[in-house]
Design a protein around this motif. Structure first.
Motif, short mmCIF file in Angstrom:
data_model
loop_
_atom_site.label_atom_id
_atom_site.label_comp_id
_atom_site.label_asym_id
_atom_site.label_seq_id
_atom_site.Cartn_x
_atom_site.Cartn_y
_atom_site.Cartn_z
N GLY A 276 -0.75 -1.48 -6.46
CA GLY A 276 -1.08 -0.51 -5.42
C GLY A 276 -2.34 0.27 -5.74
N LYS A 277 -2.55 0.57 -7.02
CA LYS A 277 -3.76 1.30 -7.45
C LYS A 277 -5.02 0.54 -7.04
CE LYS A 277 -2.75 5.14 -9.62
NZ LYS A 277 -2.28 5.79 -8.41
N ILE A 278 -4.96 -0.78 -7.15
CA ILE A 278 -6.12 -1.60 -6.73
C ILE A 278 -6.25 -1.53 -5.21
CG2 ILE A 278 -7.12 -3.94 -6.71
CD1 ILE A 278 -6.80 -2.74 -9.55
N LEU A 279 -5.12 -1.71 -4.52
CA LEU A 279 -5.18 -1.73 -3.05
C LEU A 279 -5.63 -0.39 -2.48
CD1 LEU A 279 -1.96 -3.87 -2.48
CD2 LEU A 279 -4.32 -4.56 -2.00
N GLU A 280 -5.33 0.68 -3.19
CA GLU A 280 -5.79 2.01 -2.73
C GLU A 280 -7.31 2.07 -2.61
OE1 GLU A 280 -4.25 5.35 -5.04
OE2 GLU A 280 -2.26 4.44 -4.92
N LYS A 281 -7.97 1.26 -3.44
CA LYS A 281 -9.45 1.27 -3.42
C LYS A 281 -10.03 0.51 -2.23
CE LYS A 281 -10.01 -0.14 -7.93
NZ LYS A 281 -10.89 -0.67 -8.95
N TYR A 282 -9.19 -0.26 -1.57
CA TYR A 282 -9.65 -1.10 -0.45
C TYR A 282 -8.87 -0.76 0.82
CZ TYR A 282 -11.74 -3.68 -4.31
OH TYR A 282 -12.44 -4.02 -5.44
N PRO A 283 -9.28 0.30 1.49
CA PRO A 283 -8.47 0.80 2.62
C PRO A 283 -8.41 -0.12 3.83
CG PRO A 283 -10.53 2.04 2.40
CD PRO A 283 -10.45 1.14 1.21
N ASP A 284 -9.23 -1.19 3.85
CA ASP A 284 -9.20 -2.08 5.02
C ASP A 284 -8.21 -3.24 4.86
OD1 ASP A 284 -11.13 -0.53 6.16
OD2 ASP A 284 -12.80 -1.71 5.34
N ILE A 285 -7.54 -3.27 3.72
CA ILE A 285 -6.59 -4.37 3.51
C ILE A 285 -5.18 -3.93 3.90
CG2 ILE A 285 -5.56 -5.93 1.79
CD1 ILE A 285 -8.13 -5.75 0.20
N ILE B 103 7.03 -1.48 -1.33
CA ILE B 103 5.66 -1.03 -1.61
C ILE B 103 5.20 0.04 -0.60
CG2 ILE B 103 4.49 -2.95 -0.42
CD1 ILE B 103 2.52 -2.96 -2.87
N ALA B 104 5.82 0.06 0.59
CA ALA B 104 5.47 1.10 1.57
C ALA B 104 5.90 2.49 1.10
CB ALA B 104 6.11 0.79 2.92
N ALA B 105 6.73 2.55 0.05
CA ALA B 105 7.16 3.85 -0.48
C ALA B 105 6.03 4.52 -1.27
CB ALA B 105 8.40 3.69 -1.35
N ILE B 106 4.93 3.81 -1.49
CA ILE B 106 3.75 4.44 -2.11
C ILE B 106 3.00 5.13 -0.97
CG2 ILE B 106 1.58 4.02 -3.35
CD1 ILE B 106 2.93 1.52 -4.59
N PRO B 107 2.97 6.47 -0.96
CA PRO B 107 2.45 7.18 0.22
C PRO B 107 1.05 6.72 0.63
CG PRO B 107 3.40 8.72 -1.36
CD PRO B 107 3.42 7.37 -2.02
N GLU B 108 0.20 6.43 -0.33
CA GLU B 108 -1.18 6.03 -0.01
C GLU B 108 -1.23 4.69 0.73
OE1 GLU B 108 -0.12 7.01 -2.96
OE2 GLU B 108 -1.22 8.86 -3.35
N LEU B 109 -0.15 3.90 0.64
CA LEU B 109 -0.16 2.57 1.25
C LEU B 109 0.73 2.48 2.49
CD1 LEU B 109 0.04 0.33 -1.97
CD2 LEU B 109 -2.00 1.09 -0.73
#
Ligand code: GLU
Length: 394
Positions: free
Chosen positions: A190-199, A219-225
């Protein structure tokens, strides 16, 4: 003149369903095939769920339901998401479909444009790449192996991302490997995906309850995602309701609205009786289906113990779903009883023809060294199947 569209011509047949059909055909021809190809519980749907379907018939549920599902079913799904996954969805974020497969197809159709890239951590479920192809997107496979328990690393994920990456599809517990991403592993990815908001992230959690120990994490329980994760689930596997065909998503409202629109043109609402039964399945305590999970757990231990006695079968110890995914590459290049085995497809075919055991080639799941064996079968069939495999290979 037979002139089919390029769309259908470029679509592979579903390897899981094709193998099941082949096994059925052999059986109809009098050959005693043991089918370990299809991921389908061999239990009956529990009585309390069947009773609610019977009641729905008698209560005259026979008309079209709303396209995205009955309001009280969507409420039940919100309750389930909160109870089991710590996810807050409003009914307007839910779409009920004819199986999780349709939920995934809806999503791909509404989200993907031609040329978009879809990341598939391999092994992936067989239809992900086919559905992405239908949506004219390109599948980008991120490989994994037994050495990493069939999980990808954050480094691999980042290396696979390009400006065209639009979607990643996760499936945990995984079909075909049975592997489960822990909360810590998902947070690291998730830390990686946080860097790419268009994915966007598709989280297929259909095997959520077929779990033997690793706590399930959405994984939706990660607020940023949360906003860009589409959580897919359904009742097929946990409640032995494969034929009832009910899947659903929780997603951002603009996505669920689009899926609703897509579904309105393709199938309309899912089967009304099955929807009523799903309310019962989801609202009754999950402990009521534990007896099936316990039985699967027992069979998992049995099949691993038996298969590991066969030379050349390398396996992980899956903590979920009802599949084992042994690496059988030891046999590649060898000739057994006149048949040369060059790859996993040859191996699966060999098992079907010489051992009369139906499995599925790993190639369909993006892994060329393995085959998938479903242990959603009786103990007697598992024992007999392994015995036959062992005999055919020796
Ligand atoms: N999901 C199950 C499997 O992988 C059912 C078959 C299918 O829909 O592909 O075997």
């Amino acid at each position: 003149m037979e002139e089919l569209s390029e769309r259908i011509n470029s679509l592979p047949v579903s390897a899981t369903l094709a193998m099941a059909a082949k096994a059925r055909e052999l059986k109809n021809n009098g050959i005693d095939v043991i089918g370990l190809s299809l991921g389908e519980p061999d239990f009956n749907t529990p009585e309390y769920i069947k009773d609610s379907a019977i009641k729905a018939v008698n209560d005259n549920y026979n008309s079209y339901s709303p396209v995205d599902g009955y309001a009280d079913l969507k409420d039940a799904i919100c309750t389930k998401f909160k109870r089991d996954n710590n996810l807050n969805y409003k009914p307007s974020q839910i779409v009920v479909s004819t199986g999780a497969k349709q939920s995934i197809a809806n999503l791909c159709m509404v989200l993907l444009n031609p040329g978009d890239e879809v990341l598939l951590p391999a092994p992936y479920w067989v239809s992900y790449s086919a559905i992405a192809t239908l949506a004219e997107a390109k599948s980008v496979i991120i490989p994994s192996s037994i050495e990493t328990d069939f999980k990808i690393t954050p480094k691999q994920l980042e290396a696979a991302i390009t400006p065209k990456t639009k979607l990643i599809m996760f499936n945990s517990p995984n079909n075909p490997s049975g592997t489960i991403y822990t909360e810590a592993e998902y947070r690291a990815l998730g830390k990686i995906l946080e860097k790419y908001p268009d994915i966007f992230i598709l989280s297929d959690e259909i095997y959520e309850h077929i779990n033997y120990g690793t706590p399930h994490f959405s994984i939706a329980a990660i607020p940023e995602l949360y906003d860009r994760t589409i959580t897919v689930n359904g009742v097929a596997k946990a409640f032995a309701m494969t034929g009832w065909r009910i899947g659903y998503i929780g997603a951002a409202e603009w996505i669920s609205k689009a899926c609703n629109k897509m579904q309105g043109q393709i199938t309309s609402g899912a089967n009304c009786i099955a929807q009523r039964a799903t309310i019962t399945a989801l609202l009754e305590p999950v402990s009521k289906i534990q007896y099936m999970v316990d039985e699967f757990s027992h069979r998992k231990n049995l099949i691993i113990e038996l298969l590991s006695q066969i030379k050349g079968f390398k396996m992980n110890r899956p903590d979920g779903a009802f599949y084992v995914f042994p690496d059988v590459s030891f046999y590649f290049g060898k000739t057994i009883g006149g048949t040369t085995i060059n790859n996993a497809s040859d191996f699966a075919l060999f098992l079907l023809e010489k051992a009369h055991v139906a499995t599925v080639t790993g190639e369909a799941f993006g892994n060329e060294d393995c085959i998938r064996i479903s242990y959603a079968a009786s103990e007697a069939n598992i024992k007999e199947a392994v015995e036959r495999i062992s005999r055919a290979l020796s």
